[in-house]
Design a protein around this motif. Structure first.
Motif, short mmCIF file in Angstrom:
data_model
loop_
_atom_site.label_atom_id
_atom_site.label_comp_id
_atom_site.label_asym_id
_atom_site.label_seq_id
_atom_site.Cartn_x
_atom_site.Cartn_y
_atom_site.Cartn_z
N VAL A 145 -76.72 59.42 42.68
CA VAL A 145 -77.04 59.33 41.25
C VAL A 145 -76.17 60.32 40.46
N PHE A 146 -76.05 61.52 40.99
CA PHE A 146 -75.22 62.57 40.38
C PHE A 146 -73.80 62.06 40.16
N SER A 147 -73.23 61.45 41.19
CA SER A 147 -71.84 61.01 41.13
C SER A 147 -71.66 59.76 40.27
N ILE A 148 -72.57 58.80 40.39
CA ILE A 148 -72.46 57.56 39.61
C ILE A 148 -72.53 57.88 38.12
N VAL A 149 -73.53 58.68 37.74
CA VAL A 149 -73.66 59.05 36.32
C VAL A 149 -72.43 59.83 35.86
N GLY A 150 -71.90 60.71 36.72
CA GLY A 150 -70.72 61.49 36.37
C GLY A 150 -69.50 60.63 36.13
N ILE A 151 -69.23 59.69 37.04
CA ILE A 151 -68.03 58.87 36.87
C ILE A 151 -68.19 57.87 35.72
N VAL A 152 -69.42 57.41 35.49
CA VAL A 152 -69.65 56.53 34.33
C VAL A 152 -69.41 57.31 33.04
N ALA A 153 -69.87 58.56 32.99
CA ALA A 153 -69.64 59.40 31.80
C ALA A 153 -68.15 59.64 31.60
N GLY A 187 -62.36 65.56 41.15
CA GLY A 187 -61.34 64.55 41.39
C GLY A 187 -61.73 63.18 40.91
N MET A 188 -62.99 62.78 41.19
CA MET A 188 -63.42 61.42 40.85
C MET A 188 -63.45 61.20 39.34
N SER A 189 -63.99 62.16 38.59
CA SER A 189 -64.11 61.97 37.14
C SER A 189 -62.76 62.08 36.45
N ALA A 190 -61.81 62.74 37.09
CA ALA A 190 -60.47 62.88 36.48
C ALA A 190 -59.63 61.62 36.66
N ASP A 208 -59.88 51.25 45.05
CA ASP A 208 -59.37 51.44 43.69
C ASP A 208 -57.85 51.43 43.65
N TYR A 209 -57.22 52.08 44.63
CA TYR A 209 -55.75 52.18 44.62
C TYR A 209 -55.11 50.80 44.71
N GLY A 210 -55.65 49.99 45.62
CA GLY A 210 -55.11 48.64 45.77
C GLY A 210 -55.36 47.79 44.55
N ILE A 211 -56.52 47.96 43.91
CA ILE A 211 -56.85 47.18 42.71
C ILE A 211 -55.85 47.46 41.60
N PHE A 212 -55.50 48.73 41.38
CA PHE A 212 -54.58 49.06 40.31
C PHE A 212 -53.18 48.53 40.58
N GLY A 246 -58.57 46.99 34.98
CA GLY A 246 -58.41 47.75 36.22
C GLY A 246 -59.40 48.89 36.32
N MET A 247 -59.60 49.60 35.22
CA MET A 247 -60.55 50.72 35.24
C MET A 247 -61.97 50.24 35.47
N SER A 248 -62.31 49.11 34.88
CA SER A 248 -63.68 48.59 35.04
C SER A 248 -63.94 48.15 36.47
N LEU A 249 -62.99 47.44 37.06
CA LEU A 249 -63.17 46.99 38.43
C LEU A 249 -63.18 48.18 39.38
N ALA A 250 -62.36 49.18 39.09
CA ALA A 250 -62.35 50.40 39.90
C ALA A 250 -63.69 51.12 39.80
N LEU A 251 -64.26 51.16 38.61
CA LEU A 251 -65.58 51.78 38.42
C LEU A 251 -66.64 51.06 39.25
N ILE A 252 -66.58 49.74 39.25
CA ILE A 252 -67.58 48.95 39.99
C ILE A 252 -67.47 49.21 41.48
N THR A 253 -66.26 49.20 42.02
CA THR A 253 -66.10 49.39 43.47
C THR A 253 -66.45 50.82 43.89
N THR A 254 -66.10 51.81 43.05
CA THR A 254 -66.45 53.20 43.38
C THR A 254 -67.96 53.39 43.32
N ALA A 255 -68.58 52.83 42.29
CA ALA A 255 -70.04 52.93 42.18
C ALA A 255 -70.72 52.25 43.36
#
Length: 767
Positions: A371-379, A313-316, A698-702, A343-352
């Motif tokens: 680490v698994f999740s951060i690297v995954g969502i960054v990828a 879900g997160m990477s999608a 993230d939802y509110g940011i977008f 929006g995507m960049s700020l969402a990435l920062i808050t999720t990370a």
């Protein structure tokens, strides 16, 4: 043109690295798979409270990983022995060796050379009080007794060393019977089959195969001897059962969540092409995530793989933001990227940030998950930002879902002011209820679901064999060997009183094998008793033995020390009771306990400790740590919200609260719902709320970033559904830790999405 070339170079570089890593992973797949650790207790925290105790637990744990025992019992010992033979025949080709073949002759020879200091307290009292006639009569009785002693009469004419060995033997409930070992249960005799796993069994698959083979042999033995009861105990059985359970969870939950997620994408975008693009994005994210765990950690926890289901879900999300933005959009792909990037960049920062809070915990598996999740969502983010502008055909027609979600928002906006006020009051009231009614559970045992049959067998085997608990023990540490041994003996004297009072059934200590020099000196003084010396001379004359023999019976031997037995096989069996700590220059001893079954016993044992004698109750200690970190992590989340508010406020000013209030209320409302459902809150629940900080914001940011884009609401709605499917699926896991995490996010994400719409800025406000 320069922009195109620059973007093309970055995209080509990222694609080349990804394909290279994929090829490397395929060629090294077996090596990566061998690093997967099925230990369910990888959730246990790293503790610095008692490093020596930690080293002890690691030592006994490593020894326990390779040890297992099978008990074969029936009402007839002959039947049990026949069943044992059948079992041994069936397992003789398996990678296990018998652990009962130790030769104690060297140890016995060593004891004979130090026998004057090895006396029981009763014999010391007799030596100090009894006459020579007493000793002559005692020796004659032993000389003409039927049967044989461990030590021959000529080497131990008064049975003193035999008495000491008999007392030592009482610490074990196992007795030799021919070539077998037997133990007595409450209603039957058991033949004990101790085994040790061969070092070749070093992977999860080989452990599962061995456990399955042993179970087949056990079942076959039961079929041939239906009246026989077989009890098995060993880490390998738990590891195999846990691994199968987790693998079943991963397969079932992964299949269901993956199918639902892809079906959702197909319904929204009505395109298999969109499904394929999402699959590729998720696969790339998973590839980078697994390799990060492999490269940065010594092993990959199987819980991380199970948790990795949520990465679907997160990477999608970032892929979905792009796909929904393309609906009816005629922008150039690079313009679309520039439009979505803030929006995507700020969402990435808050999720990370939410995942980074997990790294702050003392749990290695949670750090690995982060680490698994951060690297995954960054990828995933890099895949969308770098590759998507070059993918053809990512333009879709408007979906009916856009209008459906928009109508939902208009319905909320169209509600009367009175309804909104009442709803807000209700939200606040339920939030306060959630804070008040929450029930916490920090018990370590609630974090894992172990096979009930295996647990019952483990408890029964421990009771029959008198196996001490590896989680409740004393550690004695001083600057010298003899001081540690003396402290251990002082502790043993106190424990003897607790045994007499029935609070514990026994204990194991190194001083039962090697007394302190001070104790041996007292014994040697008694051993040199003049009355015993006179008796020795009388016996020499009576049996026609050389006078030198009589003199030797009063000889004071040098004291036995730890160094005297270090080269003997028995030292390996005692190494968990005595060790040189890597973190301390002194000497350490551990005293293990049996039969600790009441709170009164635990209280009495804890009262025995002092500054050099540490009482270790690992289960209670870890449970307390869970509670402490649960509280601490709650404060960390509060700080996280404050920092996120500062970051979001820089861009959105007075409207920043609209991004943060929804996940805050969603957290509090989730607490209320879980309380009503009878669910308890654990550390993993609080960790889930930390992640909700990033996901919910993230939802509110977008919505704040793209206030007039009607497709954004569909984008965050589909993203929320994807997250619900992936994280929410963990709520159905058989592993309590993952269940707590999943069910907290199941309600948290849904409520955060709903409240984001409720608190969103209305169209009139944008104007």
């Amino acid at each position: 043109m320069k922009r195109f070339n620059y973007s093309k170079s970055l995209a080509a570089g990222f694609l080349a690295i990804t394909l290279g890593l994929l090829a490397w992973t395929i060629f090294n797949f077996s090596n990566i798979a061998s690093h997967v650790d099925s230990n369910i207790f990888s959730l246990l925290p790293k503790s610095d409270r008692n490093q020596i105790a930690k080293e002890f637990i690691e030592r006994i744990g490593k020894n326990g990983e390779k040890s297992l025992v099978i008990l074969v019992g029936s009402n007839s010992l002959e039947t049990s022995l026949a069943a044992e033979k059948r079992l041994r025949d069936l397992i003789k080709e398996l990678p296990v060796v018998s652990a009962s073949s130790e030769n104690y002759s060297e140890f016995l020879a060593k004891l004979t050379a130090h026998r004057s200091g090895l006396l029981t307290s009763d014999d010391i009292a007799h030596l100090n009080t009894e006459s020579s006639n007493f000793w002559v009569e005692r020796s004659n009785a032993l000389a003409y007794a039927l049967g044989s002693s461990v030590v021959p009469w000529k080497d131990d004419p008064f049975g003193l060393l035999n008495d000491w060995l008999y007392k030592l033997g009482k610490t074990s409930k196992v007795r030799p019977y021919g070539d077998s070992l037997v133990a007595q249960g409450s209603d039957r005799s058991y033949v004990v089959v101790p085994l040790r796993v061969d070092d070749s069994v070093n992977s999860m698959n080989s452990q599962i195969h061995l456990a399955d083979s042993l179970n087949i042999a056990i079942n076959s033995t039961k079929d041939k001897f239906p009246e026989v009861e077989i009890v098995k105990s060993g880490v390998i059985f738990f590891a195999a059962a846990t691994s199968k359970s987790v693998e079943k969870d991963i397969s079932l939950i992964g299949l269901v969540s993956g199918t639902l997620a892809l079906t959702l994408i197909l319904l929204v975008f009505r395109s298999l092409y969109a499904v394929g693009v999402v699959l590729i994005t998720v696969s790339i994210a998973f590839l980078y995530a697994v390799l990060a765990a492999y490269l940065f950690f010594p092993k990959i926890y199987i819980l991380t793989i199970a948790f990795g289901i949520s990465l679907i879900g997160m990477s999608a999300d970032y892929c979905l933001y792009w796909l929904t933005a393309s609906m009816g959009d005629h922008k150039d792909t690079f313009e679309r990227r520039r439009y979505l990037l803030p929006g995507m960049s700020l969402a990435l920062i808050t999720t990370a940030l939410g995942y980074l809070l997990m790294i702050a915990t003392p749990f290695s598996v949670l750090s690995q998950m982060a680490v698994f999740s951060i690297v995954g969502i960054v990828a995933a983010w890099l895949t969308v930002v770098l590759l998507f502008p070059f993918i053809e055909g990512l333009d879709f027609n408007d979906s009916k879902a856009v209008n459906l979600i928009k109508n939902l928002q208009l319905l909320v906006w169209g509600a009367s002011t009175k309804f909104k006020v009442l709803a807000t009051i209700g939200i606040i009231a339920l939030s306060f209820y959630g804070l008040q009614a929450t029930k916490v559970d920090d018990d370590l045992r609630s974090m894992a679901s172990l096979d009930g049959g295996l647990v019952a067998d483990q408890l029964k085997a421990s009771s029959i064999l008198g196996i001490p608990s590896p989680s409740q023990f004393f550690v004695i540490t001083t600057s010298s060997e003899q001081e540690t041994l003396e402290k251990t003996e002082n502790l043993a004297a106190k424990l003897d009183k607790l045994v007499a009072d029935g609070l514990i059934t026994g204990y194991q200590a190194v001083t039962l094998y090697v007394p302190s020099i001070a104790s041996q000196k007292i014994a040697s003084q008694a051993y040199a008793s003049s009355n015993k010396g006179s008796a020795s001379k009388s016996l020499a004359k009576e049996f026609g033995i050389d006078g030198t023999w009589a003199t030797n019976q009063s000889r004071v031997d040098p004291p036995l020390t730890i160094g005297d037995i270090k080269d003997l096989p028995i030292y390996q069996k005692l190494s968990y009771l005595w060790f040189d700590s890597e973190s301390y220059a002194g000497k350490s001893s551990a005293v293990l306990l049996t039969g600790v079954s009441s709170s009164a016993a635990v209280q009495a044992l804890s009262g025995v400790a002092d500054h050099e004698v540490s009482w270790v109750n690992k289960t209670q200690e870890i449970s307390e740590l869970f509670g402490n970190y649960r509280t601490l992590f709650s404060y960390v989340i509060a700080v996280g919200y404050l920092l996120t508010f500062v970051v979001v406020s820089i861009r959105y000013r007075r409207d920043a609260w609209r991004a943060l209030v929804p996940p805050i209320f969603a957290t509090l409302l989730t607490l209320a719902i879980l309380s009503l459902l009878g669910e308890t809150i654990s550390l993993l629940s609080v960790v889930a709320f930390a992640l909700l900080l990033g996901v919910g914001t993230d939802y509110g940011i977008f919505l704040l970033q793209y206030p007039s884009d009607r497709r954004v609401l569909l984008s965050i709605s589909v993203a929320a559904l994807m997250t619900l499917i992936s994280f929410g699926s963990l709520a159905f896991s058989s592993i309590p830790a993952l269940h707590s995490f999943g069910i907290a996010l199941l309600f948290g994400v849904f409520l955060s999405w709903l409240l984001t719409i409720f608190f969103a800025k209305q169209a009139s406000e944008h104007a």
